[in-house]
Design an enzyme around this catalytic site. Structure first.
Site, PDB file in Angstrom:
ATOM      1  N   GLN A  26       0.795  -1.221   0.000  1.00  0.00           N
ATOM      2  CA  GLN A  26       0.000   0.000   0.000  1.00  0.00           C
ATOM      3  C   GLN A  26       0.833   1.279   0.000  1.00  0.00           C
ATOM      4  OE1 GLN A  26      -2.628  -1.758   3.293  1.00  0.00           O
ATOM      5  NE2 GLN A  26      -4.061  -0.472   2.199  1.00  0.00           N
ATOM      6  N   ASP A  59       2.261   0.567  -7.987  1.00  0.00           N
ATOM      7  CA  ASP A  59       3.587   0.614  -8.631  1.00  0.00           C
ATOM      8  C   ASP A  59       4.490   1.645  -7.957  1.00  0.00           C
ATOM      9  OD1 ASP A  59       2.502  -1.176 -10.394  1.00  0.00           O
ATOM     10  OD2 ASP A  59       2.769   0.064 -12.187  1.00  0.00           O
ATOM     11  N   ARG A  84       4.129   0.272  12.854  1.00  0.00           N
ATOM     12  CA  ARG A  84       3.801  -1.056  12.327  1.00  0.00           C
ATOM     13  C   ARG A  84       3.827  -1.010  10.796  1.00  0.00           C
ATOM     14  NH1 ARG A  84      -1.537  -3.689  11.161  1.00  0.00           N
ATOM     15  NH2 ARG A  84      -1.049  -5.884  10.890  1.00  0.00           N
ATOM     16  N   HIS A 129       1.186  -9.207   4.846  1.00  0.00           N
ATOM     17  CA  HIS A 129       0.004  -8.350   4.694  1.00  0.00           C
ATOM     18  C   HIS A 129      -0.456  -8.414   3.236  1.00  0.00           C
ATOM     19  CE1 HIS A 129      -2.246  -4.691   6.499  1.00  0.00           C
ATOM     20  NE2 HIS A 129      -2.813  -4.938   5.324  1.00  0.00           N
ATOM     21  N   GLU A 174      -4.926 -10.287   9.227  1.00  0.00           N
ATOM     22  CA  GLU A 174      -6.323 -10.455   8.834  1.00  0.00           C
ATOM     23  C   GLU A 174      -6.616 -11.693   7.991  1.00  0.00           C
ATOM     24  OE1 GLU A 174      -7.464  -6.728   7.138  1.00  0.00           O
ATOM     25  OE2 GLU A 174      -7.607  -5.771   9.078  1.00  0.00           O
ATOM     26  N   ASN A 316      -7.622  -5.857  14.770  1.00  0.00           N
ATOM     27  CA  ASN A 316      -7.875  -4.799  13.792  1.00  0.00           C
ATOM     28  C   ASN A 316      -9.373  -4.576  13.783  1.00  0.00           C
ATOM     29  OD1 ASN A 316      -5.201  -5.213  13.201  1.00  0.00           O
ATOM     30  ND2 ASN A 316      -5.510  -5.630  11.025  1.00  0.00           N
ATOM     31  N   TYR A 318     -12.695  -1.721  12.839  1.00  0.00           N
ATOM     32  CA  TYR A 318     -13.106  -0.478  12.196  1.00  0.00           C
ATOM     33  C   TYR A 318     -14.565  -0.132  12.423  1.00  0.00           C
ATOM     34  CZ  TYR A 318      -8.714  -0.562   9.551  1.00  0.00           C
ATOM     35  OH  TYR A 318      -7.391  -0.551   9.198  1.00  0.00           O
ATOM     36  N   GLU A 387      -4.895  -2.167  14.313  1.00  0.00           N
ATOM     37  CA  GLU A 387      -5.423  -1.233  13.299  1.00  0.00           C
ATOM     38  C   GLU A 387      -6.752  -0.679  13.765  1.00  0.00           C
ATOM     39  OE1 GLU A 387      -5.879  -2.606   9.247  1.00  0.00           O
ATOM     40  OE2 GLU A 387      -3.878  -3.505   9.254  1.00  0.00           O
TER      41      GLU A 387
HETATM   42  C1  PNW Z   1      -7.778  -3.377   6.739  1.00  0.00           C
HETATM   43  N1  PNW Z   1     -13.830  -4.894   8.344  1.00  0.00           N
HETATM   44  O1  PNW Z   1      -8.772  -4.157   6.154  1.00  0.00           O
HETATM   45  C2  PNW Z   1      -6.451  -3.699   6.101  1.00  0.00           C
HETATM   46  O2  PNW Z   1      -5.580  -4.349   6.995  1.00  0.00           O
HETATM   47  C3  PNW Z   1      -5.745  -2.544   5.480  1.00  0.00           C
HETATM   48  O3  PNW Z   1      -4.771  -2.991   4.563  1.00  0.00           O
HETATM   49  C4  PNW Z   1      -6.749  -1.623   4.832  1.00  0.00           C
HETATM   50  O4  PNW Z   1      -6.138  -0.594   4.096  1.00  0.00           O
HETATM   51  C5  PNW Z   1      -7.609  -1.053   5.937  1.00  0.00           C
HETATM   52  O5  PNW Z   1      -8.211  -2.068   6.715  1.00  0.00           O
HETATM   53  C6  PNW Z   1      -8.698  -0.149   5.416  1.00  0.00           C
HETATM   54  O6  PNW Z   1      -9.583  -0.856   4.606  1.00  0.00           O
HETATM   55  C7  PNW Z   1     -10.025  -4.267   6.738  1.00  0.00           C
HETATM   56  O7  PNW Z   1     -14.081  -5.963   8.876  1.00  0.00           O
HETATM   57  C8  PNW Z   1     -10.327  -5.380   7.475  1.00  0.00           C
HETATM   58  O8  PNW Z   1     -14.708  -4.026   8.278  1.00  0.00           O
HETATM   59  C9  PNW Z   1     -11.569  -5.588   8.012  1.00  0.00           C
HETATM   60  C10 PNW Z   1     -12.554  -4.675   7.822  1.00  0.00           C
HETATM   61  C11 PNW Z   1     -12.273  -3.539   7.094  1.00  0.00           C
HETATM   62  C12 PNW Z   1     -11.029  -3.338   6.544  1.00  0.00           C
END
Ligand code: PNW
Length: 490
Positions: A26, A59, A84, A129, A174, A316, A318, A387
């Site tokens: 990324q 890229d 991280r 990752h 993940e 992680n 969100y 995360e």
């Molecule tokens: C993460 N969910 O993915 C990833 O680890 C990152 O690479 C990514 O850029 C970031 O979140 C943002 O999308 C996710 O369950 C894993 O909602 C799980 C969820 C969302 C995003």
């Protein structure tokens, strides 16, 4: 109930660690430089027609391959305890296997690690990752059981080269996004789309690969290198859409399928997949005429091998979702499928604040409930939030991201107050980056990256100043405002 919870200033315990995160594909760019081999994301982003929303690729991305010193400077500006990042497997092993070790790839991460240490920032290294070597994908990738050996061989190279200076490790980032999204669905490379079967074979292999690397570290490196090694599991909170018994059970099943399937074998007292997952898949498989469950069996020795194989639970997280049982489920999803196996309908609550990412809504109480359930299910394990973050369309004045971080950190303090054993927190992300299939249309950075400028200029957003003050003071002061000139001018 605690009184100080209500006050606007709240304090993090001594020793609580703050960081920010990125991932190799990324941010790095340098996709074919200095001997790097192709990963599945290099191949995916060069397919025609492009599977990426804006036709973009990693890229160049944020060009951290060349600008990593600026990234470390940013980490320093924020006052992070740790940074991280992940290692690109094919930068180290261009073909995925150890017949060829790329010295220049090793040199890049040595440079990053040493620059972090010079600035007193701990390197927190994620081994995998999502950027699997394409050569290994040709052989089946995460559904070939040999992947556990390929992964161990790769990890060994990292321990040998970086373990003298790196003491925080995540094996795999993940599993659900790797397995369900990559093998059950088409939302992540390698877009296999074999739901009901692929994600479960992958799940078993990911668990065994993780556990093998954990045991490798434990048996051969821990004594000398003295680090911690765990796994990062994405956890969504699923709340029942109503308080009927059915919906409560349905929401619980959704949580077991979303993260319990990976967490239970490692963190539960008895190990193995969750009973709800085993039961649902076995029942549906029989109904569908399979001679055995589509969920692979973990043998007793595999259960023992996986159980306890993590020094901490990397969470992680969100967002949250709603789940309910519905008789019409059978017509909603194909069978077999992961969604059909869960046996619930999943929805959003339109009243929750919506991020730029379709899947992302702000639900801080869901984060609190998640931490409390992890505490209850797994005997209060050591948790690192590896995360957490919010997406916008761009811009430096990101008041919605500020609100998100404050509300999620408030929920975290509430959970600490209830005895949850959370030792660190990681913002996603340090800087804007390539957001997988969404390309550059969703921004997660505390720092903005100007992807139109040749030098990929990084500038702090308002949220960066807020996070910096939280780290400096170890407090959550909801009234703190950075000077606006800071936001505009730095
Ligand atoms: C993460 N969910 O993915 C990833 O680890 C990152 O690479 C990514 O850029 C970031 O979140 C943002 O999308 C996710 O369950 C894993 O909602 C799980 C969820 C969302 C995003």
């Amino acid at each position: 109930e605690c009184i100080w919870c209500k006050s606007s200033i709240r304090r993090f315990p001594d020793g609580f660690q703050f960081g920010a995160s990125t991932a190799a594909y990324q941010v790095e760019g340098g996709w074919s430089e200095d001997g790097k081999g192709l990963s599945i994301w290099d191949v995916a982003t060069h397919m025609q027609p492009s599977p990426i929303k804006d036709g973009s690729s990693g890229d160049i991305a944020a060009n951290s391959y060349h600008l990593y010193k600026r990234d470390v400077e940013i980490a320093k500006e924020l006052g992070l305890d740790f940074y991280r990042f992940s290692v690109s497997w094919t930068r180290i092993l261009p073909n995925g296997l150890t017949n060829k070790i790329n010295k220049l790839g090793i040199a890049y991460y040595n440079g990053l690690i040493d620059e972090l240490l010079r600035n007193n920032i701990k390197p927190f290294l994620t081994i995998y990752h999502w950027d699997l070597p394409y050569e290994l994908q040709k052989l089946g990738g995460w559904v070939n059981p040999l992947v556990t050996e390929w992964f161990v061989d790769y990890a060994k190279v990292l321990f040998d080269n970086f373990g003298d200076r790196v003491q925080l490790w995540v094996t795999i980032n993940e599993p659900k996004q790797i397995c369900y999204e990559g093998y059950g669905d088409v939302s992540k490379a390698p877009f296999i789309n074999a739901t009901g079967i692929g994600e479960y074979i992958c799940a078993k292999n990911v668990l065994l690969a993780h556990a093998k690397v954990y045991h490798l570290y434990n048996d051969h490196y821990r004594q000398l290198q003295n680090g911690s090694i765990g796994i990062s599991i994405s956890c969504t909170w699923f709340d029942p859409a109503s308080d009927t018994f059915d919906d409560q059970q349905g929401a619980r099943d959704a949580r077991r399928f979303d993260w319990g399937i990976y967490a239970h074998p490692i963190f539960s007292k008895d190990g193995d997949f969750p009973i709800e997952v085993k039961r649902n898949i076995a029942y549906k498989s029989a109904e569908q005429g399979y001679s055995k469950s589509r969920l692979p069996v973990l043998s007793n020795s595999e259960i023992t091998f996986i159980r306890g194989s993590s020094d901490f639970f990397g969470v992680n997280t969100y967002t949250s979702k709603l789940a309910y049982r519905d008789a019409s489920l059978d017509e909603m999803y194909p069978a077999p499928s992961y969604s059909d196996d869960i046996g619930v309908v999943i929805t959003k609550d339109p009243s929750w604040p919506q991020g730029q990412s379709n899947w992302l809504q702000e639900v801080p109480w869901g984060f609190y409930k998640l931490l409390m359930e992890i505490k209850d299910l797994y005997e209060n394990p050591l948790v690192f939030i590896t995360e957490n973050g919010w997406s916008t369309a761009g811009g430096l004045l990101d008041d919605d991201r500020v609100r998100y971080y404050r509300n999620y950190l408030t929920a975290l303090l509430d959970a600490l107050n209830q005895g949850c054993n959370v030792k660190g927190y990681t913002a996603w992300s340090l800087i804007d980056n390539f957001e997988w299939k969404q390309g550059y249309t969703e921004k997660f950075g505390l720092y903005q990256v100007d992807f139109t400028s040749p030098d990929l200029t990084r500038r702090p957003r308002k949220s960066a100043y807020i996070y910096k003050e939280i780290i400096r003071s170890k407090q959550l002061d909801l009234n703190f405002e950075p000077a606006l000139e800071e936001v505009y001018e730095s």
